[in-house]
Structures are given as C-alpha cells and as structure tokens.
Motif scaffolding. Structure first.
Motif, PDB file in Angstrom:
ATOM      1  N   GLU A 144      30.676 126.599  37.181  1.00  0.00           N
ATOM      2  CA  GLU A 144      30.809 125.184  37.532  1.00  0.00           C
ATOM      3  C   GLU A 144      30.359 124.306  36.368  1.00  0.00           C
ATOM      4  O   GLU A 144      31.007 123.310  36.033  1.00  0.00           O
ATOM      5  CB  GLU A 144      29.965 124.882  38.776  1.00  0.00           C
ATOM      6  N   HIS A 148      32.723 121.564  33.556  1.00  0.00           N
ATOM      7  CA  HIS A 148      32.485 120.134  33.357  1.00  0.00           C
ATOM      8  C   HIS A 148      32.420 119.815  31.867  1.00  0.00           C
ATOM      9  O   HIS A 148      32.020 120.642  31.055  1.00  0.00           O
ATOM     10  CB  HIS A 148      31.179 119.702  34.023  1.00  0.00           C
ATOM     11  N   PHE A 150      30.629 116.976  29.638  1.00  0.00           N
ATOM     12  CA  PHE A 150      29.731 115.834  29.590  1.00  0.00           C
ATOM     13  C   PHE A 150      29.595 115.338  28.155  1.00  0.00           C
ATOM     14  O   PHE A 150      29.609 116.139  27.209  1.00  0.00           O
ATOM     15  CB  PHE A 150      28.344 116.210  30.115  1.00  0.00           C
ATOM     16  N   VAL A 180      24.398 120.819  30.317  1.00  0.00           N
ATOM     17  CA  VAL A 180      25.029 119.521  30.580  1.00  0.00           C
ATOM     18  C   VAL A 180      25.108 118.693  29.296  1.00  0.00           C
ATOM     19  O   VAL A 180      25.175 117.466  29.335  1.00  0.00           O
ATOM     20  CB  VAL A 180      24.268 118.745  31.685  1.00  0.00           C
ATOM     21  N   LEU A 266      23.635 119.174  37.012  1.00  0.00           N
ATOM     22  CA  LEU A 266      25.002 118.675  37.046  1.00  0.00           C
ATOM     23  C   LEU A 266      25.050 117.313  37.746  1.00  0.00           C
ATOM     24  O   LEU A 266      25.762 116.402  37.302  1.00  0.00           O
ATOM     25  CB  LEU A 266      25.907 119.672  37.761  1.00  0.00           C
ATOM     26  N   ARG A 267      24.289 117.168  38.802  1.00  0.00           N
ATOM     27  CA  ARG A 267      24.264 115.876  39.507  1.00  0.00           C
ATOM     28  C   ARG A 267      23.588 114.808  38.658  1.00  0.00           C
ATOM     29  O   ARG A 267      24.052 113.650  38.626  1.00  0.00           O
ATOM     30  CB  ARG A 267      23.537 116.028  40.850  1.00  0.00           C
ATOM     31  N   ALA A 269      23.440 114.651  35.378  1.00  0.00           N
ATOM     32  CA  ALA A 269      24.306 114.273  34.273  1.00  0.00           C
ATOM     33  C   ALA A 269      25.495 113.445  34.743  1.00  0.00           C
ATOM     34  O   ALA A 269      25.922 112.500  34.068  1.00  0.00           O
ATOM     35  CB  ALA A 269      24.799 115.524  33.547  1.00  0.00           C
ATOM     36  N   ALA A 270      26.023 113.775  35.918  1.00  0.00           N
ATOM     37  CA  ALA A 270      27.162 113.029  36.454  1.00  0.00           C
ATOM     38  C   ALA A 270      26.790 111.612  36.815  1.00  0.00           C
ATOM     39  O   ALA A 270      27.641 110.698  36.773  1.00  0.00           O
ATOM     40  CB  ALA A 270      27.720 113.752  37.675  1.00  0.00           C
ATOM     41  N   ALA A 271      25.520 111.405  37.148  1.00  0.00           N
ATOM     42  CA  ALA A 271      25.052 110.071  37.546  1.00  0.00           C
ATOM     43  C   ALA A 271      24.706 109.202  36.349  1.00  0.00           C
ATOM     44  O   ALA A 271      24.346 108.032  36.506  1.00  0.00           O
ATOM     45  CB  ALA A 271      23.846 110.191  38.472  1.00  0.00           C
TER      46      ALA A 271
END
Length: 272
Positions: A144, A148, A150, A180, A266-267, A269-271
């Motif tokens: 996963e 991604h 980033f 990330v 992951l959360r 970095a996505a935020a």
C-alpha cells in the motif's frame, strides 16, 4: 530435523517447548509475543511494555529496558529472554546469560525486517502460522505504501529536549519515515549502535535547518505536548516550518505495531 532459527546475533535457536517461560525486555516485542498467541508463556516484561493494555497487567515487571532488575528476572526462572541491540545494555544481557538458558537477540532496522522478526519468533515458539498471518498483513501495508506517491519532504524528528535530540538516517524510525518520502535531517549515519544514532543537535549552527519542511515532535521517549509545539513555533528559527506532534509508538515500535504504524504514516502524509 526441525530447522533452527537464527537471531540477530547469529545464534541458532531450537524449537522451544510448550513449557517455555519468556521474559521480554523490549516493549514492541512484548506486544508482538501476545499477537503471536504466547500469552500463557510470557512471565516477565519491563514497565515500558504497556501493550496490549488488558493483558500486560497480569505479567510481572522486571524493571526498565536498561534499568533491569536481575533478581526479579532470576525469580521468574525464564527459559527465554528477548532483547534488542538498541534498547538493552550489552553488559546487562551478559549478566543475564549466567542464568537464562536462551537469549534471543533482535535488531530490525527497516520495516521489512519485521518479516524476519515474525518468522524468528514464530519458529522458536511454534507459532509459524500466526507469524505468517502477521507477515501477510505487513506485506499488504508495504505494498500500500509503495503504491502511493508522496512529495518528498525534509523532516526534523525530535525525540528529546534539553538537549534537543534527533535520529540518524540508519535508524528504524528514519526507515519508517522514508516509506512516505520523509527524509530526516541532518544527514548523519550512526553506525550499528551508539549515541550517534540519536545525536544531540543545536539550532544556532545548523545550516541544514533551512532545508526543513516539517518538524515532528515524538510522543516518546520524551513526551512532547501541544505546549512544546506552540513554544517551538514561536522560535524565529522555525519560521515557515510546519510543526506537529507525532505518535512515537507508531513510528518507532517494530513487530506487530509496524502494521498499524505504516497505515498511520500513510494517513499523516496524505493529510499534509
């Protein structure tokens, strides 16, 4: 013949019997032993071994990861002791060898190293199927993360204050952050073991500070709080940098915690 499992010190271990008595001096390993279904065989743990909360309370404490109570361990008559290269003192481990038959040394340095850790513990304690289950979950998380993309960021990951301390590039924490695309600064390598893996730093003579995109204040080993974050944000040397708290257990605990830890990063970095 049952193949022997080789630990991080190069020592081969035979399959333990059902009557194995395990003392863990590593918080993340203690959590992992429970995840492998070894609850009945865990007889000792450190005061920092706090997960899983509802189960560790029934296990005797034997001091800390470094301030180990040798007599407390001796009284438990362990057959196996689990230690870690970074977290436990070599001299203490050598003293424990005098009365603990089997000492298992661990030293995961990257998230993927947890696969070998699961296999090692599963093989020693007859929990191969549980180890494969954890491995499959970790592989899914690693895939996963790889899927991604980033934007690369330079981060200052702080683990202590007075003095400020950070992590070298060759630490497990730095390897987790790279999943990330967060690259730790300053760019230092600490070697296999030693204080240089967690160097003290200053902000006055730090040319790399201008390259930092975000500052991460970990919840352990120093428990940074919102007050620390707000105070650092007022420091003119931190102007323009994103400063935030981060769950140190999710970034620094290996073993079973790595599965949730990767998802957490992951959360985060996505935020961004």
């Amino acid at each position: 013949m049952q193949p022997r499992a080789v630990d991080a010190a190069g020592v081969a271990h035979d399959l333990a019997g059902a009557d194995a008595r395990i003392v863990s001096l590593v918080p993340s390993i203690t959590e992992t032993l429970f995840a492998l279904g070894l609850e009945r065989q865990i007889v000792g743990r450190t005061g920092f071994c706090v997960h899983p909360h509802d189960k560790v309370r029934a296990v005797s404490k034997v001091g800390g990861t470094k301030a180990v109570k040798l007599d407390a361990i001796r009284a438990l008559h362990p057959t196996h002791l689990i230690v870690n290269v970074d977290e436990n003192e070599r001299d203490t481990v050598e003293q424990l060898r005098a009365f603990v038959p089997h000492i298992v040394v661990t030293h995961p340095q990257t998230p993927r190293d947890n696969l070998a850790l699961y296999a090692l513990l599963g093989a020693i304690f007859g929990r191969e199927e549980d180890a494969r289950r954890l491995a499959a979950a970790l592989e899914a998380r690693l895939q996963e993360a790889a899927a991604h993309s980033f934007a690369a960021q330079n981060v200052l990951y702080l683990i202590w204050r007075e003095p400020w301390m950070t992590v070298a590039r060759d630490t497990y924490i730095a390897a987790m952050l790279r999943l990330v695309s967060w690259r730790t600064l300053p760019d230092v390598q600490g070697g296999i073991k030693g204080a240089a893996r967690y160097p003290a730093i200053g902000f006055d003579d730090a040319p790399w500070l201008g390259e930092i995109d975000r500052v991460l204040l970990a919840s352990e080993p120093y428990r940074f709080t919102p007050a620390h974050r707000d105070a650092l944000a007022r420091d003119p040397r931190m102007a323009g940098k994103r400063i935030e708290l981060i769950d140190g257990e999710m970034t620094s605990w290996y073993g079973v915690r790595a599965i949730d830890g990767i998802g957490y990063l992951l959360r985060q970095a996505a935020a961004a």
